[in-house]
Design a protein around this motif. Structure first.
Motif, PDB file in Angstrom:
ATOM      1  N   GLN A 194       0.763  -1.187   0.066  1.00 23.21           N
ATOM      2  CA  GLN A 194      -0.165   0.021   0.052  1.00 23.21           C
ATOM      3  C   GLN A 194       0.783   1.276  -0.006  1.00 23.21           C
ATOM      4  OE1 GLN A 194      -2.229  -0.580   3.567  1.00 23.21           O
ATOM      5  NE2 GLN A 194      -3.948  -1.554   2.554  1.00 23.21           N
ATOM      6  N   ALA A 195       0.244   2.294  -0.418  1.00 21.26           N
ATOM      7  CA  ALA A 195       0.956   3.622  -0.332  1.00 21.26           C
ATOM      8  C   ALA A 195      -0.011   4.812   0.085  1.00 21.26           C
ATOM      9  CB  ALA A 195       1.210   3.967  -1.678  1.00 21.26           C
ATOM     10  N   ALA A 196       0.400   5.482   0.875  1.00 27.07           N
ATOM     11  CA  ALA A 196      -0.348   6.876   1.216  1.00 27.07           C
ATOM     12  C   ALA A 196       0.443   8.093   0.818  1.00 27.07           C
ATOM     13  CB  ALA A 196      -0.468   6.868   2.802  1.00 27.07           C
ATOM     14  N   LEU A 197      -0.365   8.901   0.374  1.00 22.63           N
ATOM     15  CA  LEU A 197       0.231  10.548  -0.327  1.00 22.63           C
ATOM     16  C   LEU A 197      -0.306  11.475   0.451  1.00 22.63           C
ATOM     17  CD1 LEU A 197      -0.465   7.943  -2.648  1.00 22.63           C
ATOM     18  CD2 LEU A 197       1.157   9.543  -3.650  1.00 22.63           C
ATOM     19  N   ASP A 198       0.470  12.252   0.665  1.00 28.83           N
ATOM     20  CA  ASP A 198       0.234  13.980   0.991  1.00 28.83           C
ATOM     21  C   ASP A 198       0.510  14.849  -0.122  1.00 28.83           C
ATOM     22  OD1 ASP A 198      -0.943  12.973   3.508  1.00 28.83           O
ATOM     23  OD2 ASP A 198       1.078  12.816   4.238  1.00 28.83           O
ATOM     24  N   LEU A 199      -0.531  15.661  -0.541  1.00 27.86           N
ATOM     25  CA  LEU A 199      -0.138  16.419  -1.621  1.00 27.86           C
ATOM     26  C   LEU A 199      -0.357  17.875  -1.288  1.00 27.86           C
ATOM     27  CD1 LEU A 199      -0.616  13.728  -3.341  1.00 27.86           C
ATOM     28  CD2 LEU A 199      -1.257  15.048  -5.256  1.00 27.86           C
ATOM     29  N   THR A 200       0.673  18.866  -1.667  1.00 32.23           N
ATOM     30  CA  THR A 200       0.462  20.225  -1.478  1.00 32.23           C
ATOM     31  C   THR A 200       0.250  20.912  -2.765  1.00 32.23           C
ATOM     32  OG1 THR A 200       1.903  20.177   0.514  1.00 32.23           O
ATOM     33  CG2 THR A 200       1.399  22.287  -0.402  1.00 32.23           C
ATOM     34  N   VAL A 201      -0.804  21.712  -3.182  1.00 33.59           N
ATOM     35  CA  VAL A 201      -1.252  22.218  -4.324  1.00 33.59           C
ATOM     36  C   VAL A 201      -1.360  23.431  -4.283  1.00 33.59           C
ATOM     37  CG1 VAL A 201      -1.802  20.007  -5.438  1.00 33.59           C
ATOM     38  CG2 VAL A 201      -3.536  21.697  -4.574  1.00 33.59           C
TER      39      VAL A 201
END
Length: 148
Positions: free
Chosen positions: A80-87
């Motif tokens: 699995q992967a968990a992602l945090d994005l700043t846009v």
């Protein structure tokens, strides 16, 4: 994450292991995939916060350096992967729609390219880009040289 060596198709590790070897996918690879997928979404102007974009603009000038993973933090497990994005979104874009489209596009790209199950994509909108207003990056790039 392992790859089935006989078919070449990525599948999450199941504990039985491949007799021909193991493929490991680095967090930075998943970050690049996610960053590119997020930038492809209409309404996304840039990735990363102010400091990240400033440092990134300097790194972009270095030959061979890419900023595709800028604004992306990932945690990759075996399956699995968990992602945090700043846009940064463009003015006039519906932020909820942009976030939904980013979440969907990033999840699909990571799943397709790595075989990892994406358990969450958190999105932080940190700024709104208004066309015609100069940012610190643009001022720096457009200012005339002080030396000849």
């Amino acid at each position: 994450m392992t790859v089935n060596e006989s078919t070449g198709v990525g599948t999450p590790a199941t504990g039985t292991g491949s007799t021909k070897g193991r493929t490991t996918i680095a967090d930075s690879v998943v970050a690049v995939i996610a960053g590119i997928a997020a930038r492809d979404v209409s309404g996304v102007h840039a990735m990363g916060g102010g400091a990240s974009r400033t440092i990134g603009s300097v790194k972009d000038r270095v030959p061979g350096a890419t900023g595709h993973g800028r604004g992306v933090k990932v945690e990759v497990g075996e399956k699995q992967a968990a992602l945090d994005l700043t846009v940064v979104v463009e003015y006039g874009a519906a932020i909820g729609d942009v976030a939904r489209n980013v979440r969907s596009g990033v999840s699909e790209a990571v799943k397709t390219m790595t075989g990892l199950e994406v358990v969450e994509v958190n999105i932080a909108v940190v700024d709104v880009y208004v066309p015609g207003e100069s940012s610190d990056d643009e001022d720096e790039q457009q200012s005339p040289s002080r030396v000849r």
